[in-house]
Design an enzyme around this catalytic site. Structure first.
Site, PDB file in Angstrom:
ATOM      1  N   SER A   1      76.540  75.126 -22.235  1.00 28.15           N
ATOM      2  CA  SER A   1      75.264  75.826 -22.473  1.00 28.15           C
ATOM      3  C   SER A   1      75.133  77.173 -21.759  1.00 28.15           C
ATOM      4  O   SER A   1      74.242  77.950 -22.086  1.00 28.15           O
ATOM      5  CB  SER A   1      74.086  74.940 -22.050  1.00 28.15           C
ATOM      6  OG  SER A   1      73.860  73.957 -23.016  1.00 28.15           O
TER       7      SER A   1
ATOM      8  N   TYR B   1      66.350  73.612 -18.821  1.00 28.25           N
ATOM      9  CA  TYR B   1      65.605  72.801 -19.790  1.00 28.25           C
ATOM     10  C   TYR B   1      64.215  72.435 -19.285  1.00 28.25           C
ATOM     11  O   TYR B   1      63.572  73.247 -18.635  1.00 28.25           O
ATOM     12  CB  TYR B   1      66.412  71.543 -20.166  1.00 28.25           C
ATOM     13  CG  TYR B   1      67.819  71.880 -20.526  1.00 28.25           C
ATOM     14  CD1 TYR B   1      68.097  72.723 -21.603  1.00 28.25           C
ATOM     15  CD2 TYR B   1      68.894  71.403 -19.781  1.00 28.25           C
ATOM     16  CE1 TYR B   1      69.396  73.060 -21.934  1.00 28.25           C
ATOM     17  CE2 TYR B   1      70.197  71.734 -20.107  1.00 28.25           C
ATOM     18  CZ  TYR B   1      70.439  72.561 -21.183  1.00 28.25           C
ATOM     19  OH  TYR B   1      71.706  72.882 -21.497  1.00 28.25           O
TER      20      TYR B   1
ATOM     21  N   TYR C   1      78.761  78.589 -33.016  1.00 30.31           N
ATOM     22  CA  TYR C   1      78.053  77.982 -31.890  1.00 30.31           C
ATOM     23  C   TYR C   1      78.933  76.989 -31.148  1.00 30.31           C
ATOM     24  O   TYR C   1      79.012  76.993 -29.917  1.00 30.31           O
ATOM     25  CB  TYR C   1      76.778  77.306 -32.401  1.00 30.31           C
ATOM     26  CG  TYR C   1      76.012  76.556 -31.346  1.00 30.31           C
ATOM     27  CD1 TYR C   1      75.345  77.228 -30.331  1.00 30.31           C
ATOM     28  CD2 TYR C   1      75.980  75.161 -31.352  1.00 30.31           C
ATOM     29  CE1 TYR C   1      74.649  76.525 -29.344  1.00 30.31           C
ATOM     30  CE2 TYR C   1      75.288  74.463 -30.373  1.00 30.31           C
ATOM     31  CZ  TYR C   1      74.628  75.144 -29.375  1.00 30.31           C
ATOM     32  OH  TYR C   1      73.948  74.456 -28.404  1.00 30.31           O
TER      33      TYR C   1
ATOM     34  N   VAL D   1      76.700  71.451 -19.390  1.00 26.43           N
ATOM     35  CA  VAL D   1      77.162  70.086 -19.138  1.00 26.43           C
ATOM     36  C   VAL D   1      78.644  70.011 -18.772  1.00 26.43           C
ATOM     37  O   VAL D   1      79.157  68.940 -18.457  1.00 26.43           O
ATOM     38  CB  VAL D   1      76.889  69.128 -20.333  1.00 26.43           C
ATOM     39  CG1 VAL D   1      75.403  68.908 -20.497  1.00 26.43           C
ATOM     40  CG2 VAL D   1      77.529  69.636 -21.602  1.00 26.43           C
TER      41      VAL D   1
ATOM     42  N   LYS E   1      75.022  80.209 -23.807  1.00 26.08           N
ATOM     43  CA  LYS E   1      73.793  80.676 -24.468  1.00 26.08           C
ATOM     44  C   LYS E   1      73.313  81.985 -23.865  1.00 26.08           C
ATOM     45  O   LYS E   1      72.676  82.795 -24.542  1.00 26.08           O
ATOM     46  CB  LYS E   1      72.702  79.603 -24.350  1.00 26.08           C
ATOM     47  CG  LYS E   1      73.026  78.319 -25.121  1.00 26.08           C
ATOM     48  CD  LYS E   1      72.092  77.171 -24.741  1.00 26.08           C
ATOM     49  CE  LYS E   1      72.415  75.907 -25.537  1.00 26.08           C
ATOM     50  NZ  LYS E   1      71.608  74.756 -25.079  1.00 26.08           N
TER      51      LYS E   1
END
Lengths: 306, 306, 306, 306
Positions: free
Chosen positions: A61, A241, A189, A259, A64
């Site tokens: 992540s 998050y 992605y 992760v 991103k």
């Protein structure tokens, strides 16, 4: 700089807590007992690092952030802002609840999966390079890491297990938030999540963000000041998050997790920080990594709200 | 200090946009065409202010900051943290959705109504003073405003129309989050929302937060450093409800708003800011106030992520 | 039998209300001013019908009844019951909210899209026939309509616009509710929705359900008694989506609707009813069709709760 | 009539499963090993009953049927229909989710708590009788049970623990669905839940509903045919909360349950059924009661969809 090895040692036992990600084999077989940190100090333009800070792991992540920055660079700040919100979510990173309950016409932010798929979909082929080729080249440059590359096995697994992301992508398409081919965007992605980095690459990325968008190692601007400021804010409010508020109140340093066990922080005008430790808490954040970051924040007085 | 009157003038026309709060008569009859700002500069320990910065108005949700600080002071940081989260919500300030959907055992944060009712309920009678009497005395001190007082008419109306707050409070009680008498806590809560302040009082409050918990006017500590840092973080991540992420990315200054038209900001180690302009956007935030705050942030380079 | 033409005439003006479905061209160009009804009377084993009861139209969601019955026939009652619930939803037919909020491990019922995709996915290739070929053959038999066939144009459009169904299907797959290839199941699902029927075919289908699973025209059992009873119950509690309770209380006849303008009812041991009128209310149910069904229920005293 | 004692015996061991309601002392101390049934047969106008069918227990949610019928009687069918929907919910009986997510302006149905509080609030003082006095008199008449009375201890406990109901009531008031005094309506609501009945009283109530609104024991109409039909439909679609669809498909008999261990069924034109067995499954329905009802439905072929 304070003694990073000592800080690392005092947090190493935390690697026994939590579990490495297990949804794909390539992540499941990573050893839990690893912890490495690298800190880029803008004051003297030097990088400090510990043992295991050169181990490669999946960016997941944290990619991103890179894609968001590149989408702003290619498509402009306003276009990205028009297509994805900067709001927080009270739900999991892969939840559709807010979108459907609130009848949102944009993903909530670039760091939940729906938003990240959206920013990825904004990147267009250019100069005969596919979106992913552009992202990879940009990642190598902003992380000052020419060896940063795609791990084909991880990509393959991400693609194979990525059904919730497909569900999100088709939801976005059904509601006209994405117009283009969803399959291509998902492929890009999954690839961006499968790039391999080190704690050092992440410290470099954090240093560019902390340095207002200018690469400190060659003093060249790679992203706009506005993009850098905007992204640090987002890292603070949504980077971890729906636990973002918790860590903002506890650590006070703009941070994005993945992760794969990575943490990347940017302390405005001071430091870029990269950490790697693959054992995760139930929210998917690195246990020893957060312990180490907390200690570092205390030791260097990094809390930006202090 | 830059020319505040000029900044005020250039944003004054924004008071024509939006609408004053209309759910109770005492708010509905406030004139929309008002805008005042006060800035407490920690560098030279001086307060700068414009026309209309001494007009009294209802503190409403900004009181949640004061109650949070007082609850920490009286009950301790850990007790407050054990009873209310610091997470964000994707929903409205008076929504029950996150609590019920996620089966939360704590209100999401001290700035949504459920969380504010909770922090209020933590405050106990002491030295023969009721919880509200203590809150009022503390508010007078931290705002450096001995005239700060309860508006009985507003309190009466808040109490009369506060059914959604009663609904939230009984939800908390039903789920054992509140043990005490709900009626008393609600009464205190409605009273704290009905205190009247000025832009100057709010600038003073912001200055204490910015100054690490020490009142700059007499150099005495009134709240702990930890409480001040914690509260600034919360103001950034949840101070403007589910629009918090939007304004964090746009302005980058820890801020709390109230439907009385107030805005209170704390720029760490630099400034306390109080603004009053009662015409609100659809999210309940002051239109001209946010315009003026944005300009001030740009002019003084206040974005903490920059 | 009462005068069906007269009943039809008195409801014809209702075709002016509502709108034909417009999400695909083949549905959007259907004339709104159509209304036809057919009633199969089990007492004398005769079919009564009006003008326009032989017009072909897209079966759409009424196909979910056929697929459910066929899935039970092929895979057994228990297997189907193990894979899809018989609970109601308070949300739209294509919503994911209940599934995610309640952490359900089964779609709520066979008549919301998620549940229908699930039952479709249960049907396996057999005797060298694809799932859809089997569904089509079964539909022709149970509707006593050898001309019932696939409309390729509608199928093409359904497939092209079916992103929300893709989103639902991948959600089911991600949560291991569907194991098989989602693309194939969706293709079959879009095809079954694109079969063309008449009011007469639907009256025949309703008559089999009303007649305990035995085709009244040749006295042969095609589905089990248990499947017939079960399906009539489901039509009552979920046949008209989250408006099912409303029509159960108002009309009291087990009914399934489709956005092609069809209504199919089964009155236990008495009648099968098929209606066609393409102009829909906001919930996607035929306006004139429901008017006509209400009058018929009153005239023939069909309310099973009376 | 079939042998009810035998049917009771064969289900008696089910009383070992589940647990009696424990949220208030008066329910918690009820013995689990009880099972009684009474069946009113309309054909010969006779009541059949077993051992333990005269034991008194708390009516709890079955009172919602009585209040609904009385509200229709006093205020008219349309007024009640204008104030409460007949839709199903996918959530628990005391959930606020549907109301808030869908921005409903009416409670979903008269059998979730919010809807029952609403119907109760519709009943006005009349002839110098309070709403509860009227409800009690009506309950005695429609249950043919002059000894049916309020249990003060249960009422006291319901009132004391009823915070979630208070939360719902204030939500309704805040959204203008209830105009009147909420405290009074809640008091009436808690009282109606605290009336004590027997399996026989419930069989009588079911018989009136089954008999189109006419008391079979004296052939006098007590409620309108429309109210009886409407209520049986609601019992089928929402009588067992969000498990209603499950039991509709499994048993096919309009039924309402209560956490006191009661079940009340009405089989149109055939039977009224009352069952008592206080051990409940996780959804709050009587375990042995549902077992016995299923066997009875099979034996007497009561499934109305068959």
């Amino acid at each position: 700089m304070i003694d990073l090895e000592k800080l690392r040692d005092s947090n190493f036992s935390l690697t026994k807590n939590g579990h490495v990600a297990s949804y794909i084999p390539a992540l499941a077989r990573v050893s839990a007992d690893q912890l490495g940190i690298a800190v880029y100090d803008l004051k003297n333009n030097k990088l400090y690092k510990t043992e295991q800070s050169d181990i490669r792991f999946a960016i997941e992540s944290i990619s991103k952030v890179i894609t968001l920055l590149y989408a702003i660079k290619q498509r402009g700040f306003d276009e990205v802002n028009n297509r994805v919100s900067t709001r927080q979510t009270g739900f999991a990173f892969n939840s559709i609840l807010n979108l459907e309950i609130e009848h949102e016409n944009k993903p909530l932010n670039p760091f939940v999966n729906a938003g990240a798929i959206m920013t990825t979909s904004l990147i267009k082929p250019q100069d005969e390079l596919t979106p992913f080729e552009q992202i990879l080249a940009f990642a190598q440059e902003i992380c000052h890491d020419p060896d940063l590359s795609l791990d084909e096995e991880i990509f393959y697994s991400e693609d194979e297990t990525g059904d919730i992301d497909r569900s999100l992508a088709y939801y976005l398409k059904a509601h006209k938030m994405i117009q283009d081919n969803v399959t291509d965007s998902l492929r890009t992605y999954f690839k961006q999540c499968s790039m391999k980095v080190t704690a050092v690459s992440l410290a470099n990325l954090g240093a560019v963000l902390a340095n207002d968008g200018v690469k400190p190692w060659d003093n060249e601007r790679i992203i706009s000041s506005r993009a850098a400021t905007f992204t640090k804010s987002l890292m603070m409010t949504t980077g971890l998050y729906n636990e973002s508020g918790v860590y903002s109140a506890r650590i006070g340093v703009p941070t994005k997790s993945g992760v794969g066990g990575g943490l990347m922080s940017a302390v405005p005008n001071k430091y870029g920080i990269g950490i790697f430790s693959p054992s995760l808490d139930k929210d998917g954040n690195s246990v020893a990594g957060l312990g180490l970051l907390t200690d570092l924040s205390d030791a260097l007085k990094l809390d930006i709200f202090k």
